[in-house]
Design an enzyme around this catalytic site. Sequence first.
Site, mmCIF file in Angstrom:
data_model
loop_
_atom_site.group_PDB
_atom_site.id
_atom_site.type_symbol
_atom_site.label_atom_id
_atom_site.label_comp_id
_atom_site.label_asym_id
_atom_site.label_seq_id
_atom_site.Cartn_x
_atom_site.Cartn_y
_atom_site.Cartn_z
ATOM 1 C CE LYS A 1 -0.553 -2.013 3.288
ATOM 2 N NZ LYS A 1 -0.573 -2.174 1.821
ATOM 3 C CE1 TYR B 1 24.409 16.515 18.534
ATOM 4 C CE2 TYR B 1 22.100 15.900 18.351
ATOM 5 C CZ TYR B 1 23.365 15.676 18.863
ATOM 6 O OH TYR B 1 23.576 14.607 19.683
HETATM 7 C C1 LIG Z 1 -1.727 -1.452 1.336
HETATM 8 C C2 LIG Z 1 -2.687 -2.061 0.403
HETATM 9 C C3 LIG Z 1 -4.050 -1.715 0.466
HETATM 10 C C4 LIG Z 1 -4.556 -0.566 1.296
HETATM 11 O O1 LIG Z 1 -4.254 0.624 0.617
HETATM 12 P P1 LIG Z 1 -4.652 2.070 1.148
HETATM 13 O O2 LIG Z 1 -4.179 2.990 0.083
HETATM 14 O O3 LIG Z 1 -3.886 2.245 2.432
HETATM 15 O O4 LIG Z 1 -6.108 2.100 1.364
HETATM 16 C C5 LIG Z 1 -4.930 -2.425 -0.339
HETATM 17 N N1 LIG Z 1 -4.499 -3.388 -1.184
HETATM 18 C C6 LIG Z 1 -3.198 -3.725 -1.286
HETATM 19 C C7 LIG Z 1 -2.782 -4.779 -2.239
HETATM 20 C C8 LIG Z 1 -2.236 -3.063 -0.519
HETATM 21 O O5 LIG Z 1 -0.952 -3.378 -0.622
#
Ligand SMILES: *Cc1c(COP(=O)(O)O)cnc(C)c1O
Length: 349
Positions: A35, A244
């Site tokens: 994702k 800045y």
């Molecule tokens: C993002 C997510 C994962 C992966 O989690 P990590 O901590 O990055 O390994 C797995 N399951 C769900 C439901 C998630 O939202």
Amino acid sequence: MATARLFIDLDAIAANWRALDRMSAATTQTGAVVKADAYGTGAGRVSRALARAGARRFFVAAAEEGAAVRAVLGHGPQINVFSGHMAGDTDLIRDLDLTPMLNSIDQIMRHVETLPGHPFGIQLDTGMNRLGLEMPEWEAVAGMVLELGPELIMSHLACADEPDHAMNEAQLAEFHAMTDGCGVPRSLSATGGILLGERYHFDLTRPGIGLYGCRPFDSGRNPLQLSLPVVQVREVAADEVVGYAASWRAEGPSYVATVSAGYADGLLRALSGQATLWAGKVPCPLIGRVSMDLITVDISHLETVPDTLDIIGPYQSADDLADIAGTIGYEMLTSLGQRYHRQYEGEGA
Ligand SMILES: *Cc1c(COP(=O)(O)O)cnc(C)c1O
């Protein structure tokens, strides 16, 4: 070229996937969470490399994210969508052959009405109170849903990165109570849950952050190197200021390099005056404020002016930067932004 280079070692990501895969029994399948554009590293290239390493189930957050993944995987590997089947997702789910992880009774109804017979999974809430059906809802529909043959039943741990947290055992017990005997493949663990041990593995694990070299998977390889081009070098006299708010003042004659990348590229402003850049093995302090497109660095101690300075690499990981900025590796990676030239290395490149 003023755009910084983000080198992504696909072999390191594949090696991390294999290492996580070896941590569970041979009967437990290891998925891959890609994702948010594979946590900023590029979902297409990373998915292809992981498929070559043996991954067969991929996870994205939203149906739209499935397009880049399906384009490289072709037919076969399963792409699961954590947000389930939202209104407006039906065409994407059908056309890209996505597997929505349905998380409410509304979504279950929508799915069976609009795409009867299309594969789906179920998300259960075991205490995190974020996504999924709770026990009473699940009890009401489980019989009907199980008859439709879900591909996977999953839940998600809230505190897996803290092995001693009482939530872990509580959620594990709730997951057993909700799913024992269901006859459907089950999944509970992301990276943190894999490290909790076999009782948490069930039939499928869903590592994300561990693939990309961050905590809690401490023995993973860092796949990233972020090299920022030096745009200009100037001599600064004692008492002159830089950047800045004139927040850095030279104590003596200094050489200051201005490098290309800033908070618009995910180098959070909280790194101002705190982080270190690296000329090979030589540390060079970031001085003054991080601005939108530029960072200033004290290179007075270098013998030659480097073409680039690294802010992520062998001596400073995304986690290290996150610690300095008061955030987590996940946020550092997913903030990296689109301006970098992403250059892939390794056999899968
Ligand atoms: C993002 C997510 C994962 C992966 O989690 P990590 O901590 O990055 O390994 C797995 N399951 C769900 C439901 C998630 O939202």
